[in-house]
Design a protein around this motif. Structure first.
Motif, PDB file in Angstrom:
ATOM      1  N   PHE A   1     -22.916  59.876   3.956  1.00 58.34           N
ATOM      2  CA  PHE A   1     -24.154  60.361   3.351  1.00 58.34           C
ATOM      3  C   PHE A   1     -24.570  61.587   4.162  1.00 58.34           C
ATOM      4  O   PHE A   1     -25.028  61.465   5.300  1.00 58.34           O
ATOM      5  CB  PHE A   1     -25.232  59.271   3.434  1.00 58.34           C
ATOM      6  CG  PHE A   1     -26.544  59.693   2.852  1.00 58.34           C
ATOM      7  CD1 PHE A   1     -26.772  59.631   1.486  1.00 58.34           C
ATOM      8  CD2 PHE A   1     -27.563  60.160   3.667  1.00 58.34           C
ATOM      9  CE1 PHE A   1     -27.993  60.022   0.955  1.00 58.34           C
ATOM     10  CE2 PHE A   1     -28.777  60.558   3.137  1.00 58.34           C
ATOM     11  CZ  PHE A   1     -28.991  60.487   1.780  1.00 58.34           C
ATOM     12  N   ASP A   2     -24.349  62.781   3.605  1.00 56.48           N
ATOM     13  CA  ASP A   2     -24.547  63.987   4.420  1.00 56.48           C
ATOM     14  C   ASP A   2     -25.674  64.892   3.911  1.00 56.48           C
ATOM     15  O   ASP A   2     -25.721  66.074   4.263  1.00 56.48           O
ATOM     16  CB  ASP A   2     -23.231  64.776   4.537  1.00 56.48           C
ATOM     17  CG  ASP A   2     -22.702  65.234   3.193  1.00 56.48           C
ATOM     18  OD1 ASP A   2     -23.328  64.913   2.165  1.00 56.48           O
ATOM     19  OD2 ASP A   2     -21.648  65.908   3.166  1.00 56.48           O
TER      20      ASP A   2
ATOM     21  N   PHE B   1     -29.444  56.813   7.607  1.00 48.74           N
ATOM     22  CA  PHE B   1     -28.773  58.001   7.075  1.00 48.74           C
ATOM     23  C   PHE B   1     -27.742  58.592   8.032  1.00 48.74           C
ATOM     24  O   PHE B   1     -27.213  59.672   7.792  1.00 48.74           O
ATOM     25  CB  PHE B   1     -29.809  59.089   6.736  1.00 48.74           C
ATOM     26  CG  PHE B   1     -30.771  58.684   5.636  1.00 48.74           C
ATOM     27  CD1 PHE B   1     -30.318  58.019   4.517  1.00 48.74           C
ATOM     28  CD2 PHE B   1     -32.119  58.986   5.726  1.00 48.74           C
ATOM     29  CE1 PHE B   1     -31.196  57.649   3.506  1.00 48.74           C
ATOM     30  CE2 PHE B   1     -33.009  58.618   4.727  1.00 48.74           C
ATOM     31  CZ  PHE B   1     -32.540  57.943   3.603  1.00 48.74           C
TER      32      PHE B   1
ATOM     33  N   SER C   1     -19.959  71.891  10.122  1.00 51.42           N
ATOM     34  CA  SER C   1     -20.115  71.292   8.792  1.00 51.42           C
ATOM     35  C   SER C   1     -19.755  72.282   7.678  1.00 51.42           C
ATOM     36  O   SER C   1     -20.047  72.032   6.512  1.00 51.42           O
ATOM     37  CB  SER C   1     -21.549  70.781   8.606  1.00 51.42           C
ATOM     38  OG  SER C   1     -22.487  71.823   8.831  1.00 51.42           O
TER      39      SER C   1
ATOM     40  N   LEU D   1     -29.855  71.403  13.891  1.00 47.99           N
ATOM     41  CA  LEU D   1     -29.736  71.786  12.483  1.00 47.99           C
ATOM     42  C   LEU D   1     -30.608  70.927  11.567  1.00 47.99           C
ATOM     43  O   LEU D   1     -31.297  71.453  10.696  1.00 47.99           O
ATOM     44  CB  LEU D   1     -28.262  71.691  12.065  1.00 47.99           C
ATOM     45  CG  LEU D   1     -27.925  72.126  10.644  1.00 47.99           C
ATOM     46  CD1 LEU D   1     -28.251  73.599  10.435  1.00 47.99           C
ATOM     47  CD2 LEU D   1     -26.452  71.883  10.345  1.00 47.99           C
ATOM     48  N   GLN D   2     -30.568  69.609  11.763  1.00 42.84           N
ATOM     49  CA  GLN D   2     -31.354  68.713  10.887  1.00 42.84           C
ATOM     50  C   GLN D   2     -32.840  69.050  10.925  1.00 42.84           C
ATOM     51  O   GLN D   2     -33.490  69.154   9.893  1.00 42.84           O
ATOM     52  CB  GLN D   2     -31.180  67.264  11.338  1.00 42.84           C
ATOM     53  CG  GLN D   2     -29.922  66.614  10.824  1.00 42.84           C
ATOM     54  CD  GLN D   2     -29.893  65.137  11.150  1.00 42.84           C
ATOM     55  OE1 GLN D   2     -30.916  64.488  11.335  1.00 42.84           O
ATOM     56  NE2 GLN D   2     -28.701  64.586  11.240  1.00 42.84           N
ATOM     57  N   ARG D   3     -33.367  69.202  12.143  1.00 46.22           N
ATOM     58  CA  ARG D   3     -34.813  69.462  12.253  1.00 46.22           C
ATOM     59  C   ARG D   3     -35.139  70.860  11.757  1.00 46.22           C
ATOM     60  O   ARG D   3     -36.195  71.077  11.161  1.00 46.22           O
ATOM     61  CB  ARG D   3     -35.291  69.253  13.686  1.00 46.22           C
ATOM     62  CG  ARG D   3     -36.797  69.127  13.772  1.00 46.22           C
ATOM     63  CD  ARG D   3     -37.267  68.622  15.108  1.00 46.22           C
ATOM     64  NE  ARG D   3     -36.886  67.241  15.323  1.00 46.22           N
ATOM     65  CZ  ARG D   3     -36.711  66.697  16.524  1.00 46.22           C
ATOM     66  NH1 ARG D   3     -36.876  67.427  17.610  1.00 46.22           N
ATOM     67  NH2 ARG D   3     -36.366  65.435  16.644  1.00 46.22           N
TER      68      ARG D   3
ATOM     69  N   VAL E   1     -21.366  65.710  13.032  1.00 43.68           N
ATOM     70  CA  VAL E   1     -22.666  66.396  12.962  1.00 43.68           C
ATOM     71  C   VAL E   1     -23.787  65.395  12.620  1.00 43.68           C
ATOM     72  O   VAL E   1     -24.964  65.710  12.704  1.00 43.68           O
ATOM     73  CB  VAL E   1     -22.603  67.561  11.949  1.00 43.68           C
ATOM     74  CG1 VAL E   1     -23.823  68.449  12.038  1.00 43.68           C
ATOM     75  CG2 VAL E   1     -21.381  68.403  12.205  1.00 43.68           C
ATOM     76  N   LEU E   2     -23.393  64.192  12.230  1.00 42.75           N
ATOM     77  CA  LEU E   2     -24.388  63.149  11.926  1.00 42.75           C
ATOM     78  C   LEU E   2     -24.476  62.097  13.030  1.00 42.75           C
ATOM     79  O   LEU E   2     -25.167  61.102  12.883  1.00 42.75           O
ATOM     80  CB  LEU E   2     -24.014  62.453  10.606  1.00 42.75           C
ATOM     81  CG  LEU E   2     -24.145  63.292   9.333  1.00 42.75           C
ATOM     82  CD1 LEU E   2     -23.337  62.683   8.201  1.00 42.75           C
ATOM     83  CD2 LEU E   2     -25.603  63.420   8.926  1.00 42.75           C
TER      84      LEU E   2
ATOM     85  N   GLN F   1     -23.550  73.724  14.695  1.00 39.61           N
ATOM     86  CA  GLN F   1     -23.558  72.585  13.769  1.00 39.61           C
ATOM     87  C   GLN F   1     -23.198  73.051  12.356  1.00 39.61           C
ATOM     88  O   GLN F   1     -22.510  72.341  11.623  1.00 39.61           O
ATOM     89  CB  GLN F   1     -24.943  71.925  13.770  1.00 39.61           C
ATOM     90  CG  GLN F   1     -25.250  71.218  15.091  1.00 39.61           C
ATOM     91  CD  GLN F   1     -26.673  70.677  15.137  1.00 39.61           C
ATOM     92  OE1 GLN F   1     -27.625  71.425  14.951  1.00 39.61           O
ATOM     93  NE2 GLN F   1     -26.811  69.396  15.390  1.00 39.61           N
TER      94      GLN F   1
ATOM     95  N   ALA G   1     -27.891  75.317  16.417  1.00 37.50           N
ATOM     96  CA  ALA G   1     -27.852  74.972  14.986  1.00 37.50           C
ATOM     97  C   ALA G   1     -26.663  75.663  14.321  1.00 37.50           C
ATOM     98  O   ALA G   1     -26.042  75.106  13.411  1.00 37.50           O
ATOM     99  CB  ALA G   1     -29.154  75.394  14.314  1.00 37.50           C
TER     100      ALA G   1
ATOM    101  N   GLN H   1     -20.854  75.339   7.016  1.00 35.93           N
ATOM    102  CA  GLN H   1     -21.938  76.103   6.371  1.00 35.93           C
ATOM    103  C   GLN H   1     -22.042  77.538   6.866  1.00 35.93           C
ATOM    104  O   GLN H   1     -22.812  78.312   6.317  1.00 35.93           O
ATOM    105  CB  GLN H   1     -23.277  75.404   6.613  1.00 35.93           C
ATOM    106  CG  GLN H   1     -23.365  74.008   6.047  1.00 35.93           C
ATOM    107  CD  GLN H   1     -24.729  73.384   6.295  1.00 35.93           C
ATOM    108  OE1 GLN H   1     -25.746  73.899   5.859  1.00 35.93           O
ATOM    109  NE2 GLN H   1     -24.761  72.278   7.003  1.00 35.93           N
TER     110      GLN H   1
ATOM    111  N   MET I   1     -28.581  65.010   4.868  1.00 36.32           N
ATOM    112  CA  MET I   1     -29.415  65.443   5.997  1.00 36.32           C
ATOM    113  C   MET I   1     -28.881  66.726   6.653  1.00 36.32           C
ATOM    114  O   MET I   1     -29.564  67.346   7.454  1.00 36.32           O
ATOM    115  CB  MET I   1     -29.491  64.351   7.065  1.00 36.32           C
ATOM    116  CG  MET I   1     -30.173  63.080   6.637  1.00 36.32           C
ATOM    117  SD  MET I   1     -31.948  63.259   6.399  1.00 36.32           S
ATOM    118  CE  MET I   1     -32.548  63.324   8.068  1.00 36.32           C
ATOM    119  N   LEU I   2     -27.645  67.110   6.303  1.00 36.75           N
ATOM    120  CA  LEU I   2     -27.033  68.275   6.969  1.00 36.75           C
ATOM    121  C   LEU I   2     -27.388  69.609   6.327  1.00 36.75           C
ATOM    122  O   LEU I   2     -27.202  70.649   6.933  1.00 36.75           O
ATOM    123  CB  LEU I   2     -25.501  68.140   6.924  1.00 36.75           C
ATOM    124  CG  LEU I   2     -24.845  67.187   7.907  1.00 36.75           C
ATOM    125  CD1 LEU I   2     -23.344  67.260   7.747  1.00 36.75           C
ATOM    126  CD2 LEU I   2     -25.237  67.559   9.321  1.00 36.75           C
ATOM    127  N   TYR I   3     -27.829  69.580   5.095  1.00 41.69           N
ATOM    128  CA  TYR I   3     -27.974  70.835   4.342  1.00 41.69           C
ATOM    129  C   TYR I   3     -29.433  71.150   4.039  1.00 41.69           C
ATOM    130  O   TYR I   3     -30.207  70.255   3.663  1.00 41.69           O
ATOM    131  CB  TYR I   3     -27.160  70.748   3.045  1.00 41.69           C
ATOM    132  CG  TYR I   3     -25.698  70.451   3.308  1.00 41.69           C
ATOM    133  CD1 TYR I   3     -24.832  71.447   3.737  1.00 41.69           C
ATOM    134  CD2 TYR I   3     -25.209  69.155   3.180  1.00 41.69           C
ATOM    135  CE1 TYR I   3     -23.505  71.163   4.011  1.00 41.69           C
ATOM    136  CE2 TYR I   3     -23.883  68.859   3.450  1.00 41.69           C
ATOM    137  CZ  TYR I   3     -23.033  69.873   3.873  1.00 41.69           C
ATOM    138  OH  TYR I   3     -21.719  69.592   4.167  1.00 41.69           O
TER     139      TYR I   3
END
Lengths: 431, 306
Positions: B153-154, B132, A413, B246-248, A255-256, A409, A406, A415, B156-158
């Protein structure tokens, strides 16, 4: 005398400046009797698409000195943003890179700028049987770059898989069996650019929903109200993501990972498989990987229905077309079509095929070269052997599509659950 | 009005006129037009743009009922907080350290801290995005420290944590700007006041809090206004640091919410008008916050004078 000189100077300045401001590019084109075609190309100066576009525009203008292609080259989000902005401001290009589906065709359709090319298509040059009908009455709004755009390709590094003692997987369980060996080797089983929301929808879920439902046209039926996103088939398809993550087939860290890193990981043999669309084949530049890679459909997945076995998702390919605004002037329309035909010449299409940008050309009597790279040959085999299902974002757009991407994703992860994401998409789709 | 006054008035208008015209056309007109659009169902791409209807406060009602708006608003307030209570104090302290020559090689540090201002925001965004990313530099450091080769380093996911790395990048990027403002103002201060305080036996913290800070209260206020305005219209860095999806969505601030609504949400037929309402909300919130900072600044100044 002094005042007179000053007045004269001011008058001269006004005479020089004002006409040059007012005239813009038009007087130039009129003076040289040039036909100006404003165009929006797709690509940038660092990728094959962009470089090819620039080269084609330059050589076309040299061969046709009476036509001036005033182009703007944009890529990815910059392209989508500029299309909306230009259409909203009334600055409509005469010729543009466009699609005809919910993602690539929506702004042109909404602005009523799609122009039917059917009567202008040279049937000696193009094979009409390979160009889909895009409108309700068989309209053709753009000449697709290729026959179909397979979005759910599983790229396999055959040498690497075999070096770990495995062969091409036939079932999902075969992929799971590779996990311990891959982990021991410090590599991923399946790499995906999971940081990009669209990758989950276009490159993964579009295939999974067909497999779990057994219906290659499940998505369009859902939008028509025949299916619901909360149906078991859709929830099961979403559930496959969490299954793959918990089985270690797809890493949680995916996911990164963005698009460039995903292709780079596959290139650098950090993954046995890569999830992407057919277009990514051109990005696999490591000869050790490119020459031995296999482009395949997802193997048999848990809960899969036989009617969709081995299927891949494919959308209409994007391409170049004229806008209604551009086609209003017959001279511009003819110049635009001339450029499009030049863009789709045998030589350019062959190059595009070699670059890995398309699956197969839409040209009539196209002679496929014998020395095509392995990736291109693999694409053709896949296109010829696999049945194709619908690509989700070719139909689903806006907020529900964003929530789905989203949501996947979030599932990957940890969530959200498949049922929660399905419920959210259903609610937004019916809003 | 005599002939001389009339002539001066003409000269005044000749000088101010061009600038005023440009301002009216480029700044004032779009702002007023945007306010008008937010009360319509404007979408020029729908049916050629000829059909507009007045819809009253519908866009604002929809906006306030949209959870994405409040999510973006909260993120924006975080950015304002980081800017006002992060960039400005750190910039001030760094400027003071350089001004009082507490470190050697002041010019080197000054250049290094100001360096991000010479870089394109997009370049900075991509740099931090890479830092990141999965197995990126930050993850590698975590893996080295923890001894766990799978550690990532996560943040950025939440949704709860995504603004932390973004806040860090914002501080890294803009602190140099405020440092230069403070340094320039410190350098034009009358040093006699500091000398006098020293003679009176004031310690370094006392000089800082009792002499320097009150003297630079005006600069702090201006910096706060700049920081608030910049934070609310901030789009580029966060957009470049996050990937679509998701990040944005997690890191969405009001300008990104406005952009995604107006430019990408084809399912919303009134998206341009809705986007105008969001942009007007950004202006409204900016004005409120700037008024608040002015009010607080005046109160503090009054306290100092008293």
């Amino acid at each position: 005398m002094k005042n007179f000189t000053k007045t004269l100077l001011v008058l001269l300045l006004v005479l020089i400046i004002v006409p040059s401001i007012m005239a813009g590019g038009k007087s130039e084109s009129k003076g040289e009797e040039k036909i100006v075609v404003t165009a929006m190309g797709y690509g940038d100066n660092s990728n094959q698409e962009g470089l090819a576009w620039k080269r084609i525009v330059d050589s076309f203008e040299k061969e046709n000195p009476n036509i001036d292609i005033q182009d703007e080259l944009l890529y990815d989000e910059a392209y989508h943003q500029k299309v909306v902005a230009r259409l909203a401001s009334g600055d409509v290009p005469d010729l543009a890179y466009m699609g005809a589906d919910a993602r690539w065709g929506a702004p042109w359709m909404e602005a009523d700028q799609q122009y039917n090319l059917k009567s202008l298509i040279d049937t000696d040059h193009y094979d009409l049987a390979l160009i889909p009908e895009m409108g309700p009455n068989g309209e053709i709004y753009e000449i697709p770059l290729g026959t179909s755009n397979i979005t759910t390709v599983l790229f396999m590094n055959k040498n690497l898989v075999e070096s770990l003692g495995f062969s091409q997987p036939k079932t999902y369980e075969d992929l799971v069996a590779m996990v311990p060996a891959a982990k021991a080797a410090g590599i991923d089983v399946v790499s995906i650019d999971g940081a990009d929301g669209w990758a989950w929808g276009s490159c993964l879920m579009s295939s999974f929903i067909a497999r779990t439902s057994g219906d290659l046209m499940w998505v369009s039926k859902a939008l028509a109200g025949e299916n619901k996103f909360t149906d078991k088939a859709f929830v099961d398809a979403l559930g496959l993501i969490s299954t793959m993550v918990s089985d270690g087939v797809i890493s949680k860290k995916s996911v990164l990972v963005d698009y460039g890193t995903n292709v780079s990981n596959f290139n650098n043999e950090k993954a046995l498989f890569m999830v992407q669309g057919q277009w990514a084949a051109g990005g696999v530049e490591n000869p050790a990987v490119a020459d031995s890679m296999v482009l395949m459909a997802w193997p048999k997945m848990p809960g899969e229905k036989a009617s969709a076995a081995g299927s891949v998702a494919a959308a209409w390919s994007v391409g170049y077309g004229l806008t209604k605004s551009g086609a209003e002037d017959p001279a511009v329309r003819d110049a635009g079509i001339k450029f499009i035909n030049y863009f789709y010449s045998q030589a350019e299409v062959t190059q595009r095929l070699r670059d890995g940008a398309i699956v197969a050309p839409v040209l009539k009597n196209f002679v496929v070269p014998d020395d095509l790279p392995n990736g291109v040959k693999q694409k053709v085999v896949l296109a010829q052997t696999a049945s194709s299902s619908e690509v989700i974002d070719a139909f689903l757009t806006g907020a529900p599509n964003d929530a789905l991407n989203a949501g996947m994703q979030k599932i990957a992860s940890g969530q959200a659950t498949a049922a929660e994401v399905a419920a959210e998409v259903e609610a937004l789709a019916r809003k | 009005m005599n002939k001389r006054d009339r002539r001066q008035l003409l000269i005044f208008f000749a000088m101010v006129g061009p600038g005023l015209l440009i301002y009216l056309f480029i700044v004032a007109y779009p702002v007023i037009y945007s306010v008008w659009l937010s009360f319509t169902d404007f979408n020029p791409n729908r049916g050629g743009g000829s059909s507009w209807s007045f819809v009253g406060f519908l866009q604002y009602k929809t906006m306030l009922e949209d959870p994405n708006f409040w999510h973006a608003f909260n993120n924006n307030m975080f950015v304002v907080f980081v800017s006002v209570f992060g960039q400005i104090p750190i910039g001030f302290i760094l400027a003071y350290i350089l001004y009082r020559r507490m470190v050697k090689a002041q010019h080197f540090f000054q250049a290094m801290i100001f360096l991000p201002q010479f870089l394109s925001t997009i370049v900075i965004g991509i740099m931090w995005k890479r830092a990141f990313s999965a197995d990126g530099p930050v993850s590698r450091i975590i893996q080295l420290v923890t001894g766990d080769p799978t550690a990532q380093f996560d943040l950025m996911l939440y949704a709860d944590t995504v603004m932390i790395p973004i806040g860090f990048a914002l501080i890294w990027m803009y602190t140099g700007f405020f440092m230069i403002i403070f340094l320039a103002n410190l350098q034009k201060m009358n040093t006699n006041m500091i000398e006098a305080a020293k003679i009176d036996g004031a310690t370094e913290p006392q000089i800082f809090f009792r002499v320097i800070v009150p003297l630079l209260s005006g600069t702090i206020l201006v910096s706060t206004v700049l920081a608030i305005a910049g934070s609310l219209r901030g789009f580029d860095l966060i957009f470049a640091m996050t990937t679509q999806g998701l990040q944005r969505n997690n890191a969405m601030v009001l300008p990104i919410f406005m952009y995604q609504t107006a430019f990408q949400d084809y399912s919303n037929q009134m998206r341009f008008a809705f986007g105008s309402a969001i942009s007007n909300a950004i202006v409204f919130i900016s004005i409120l916050l700037i008024m608040l900072s002015n009010f607080i600044g005046k109160k503090l100044n009054a306290g100092e004078e008293g």
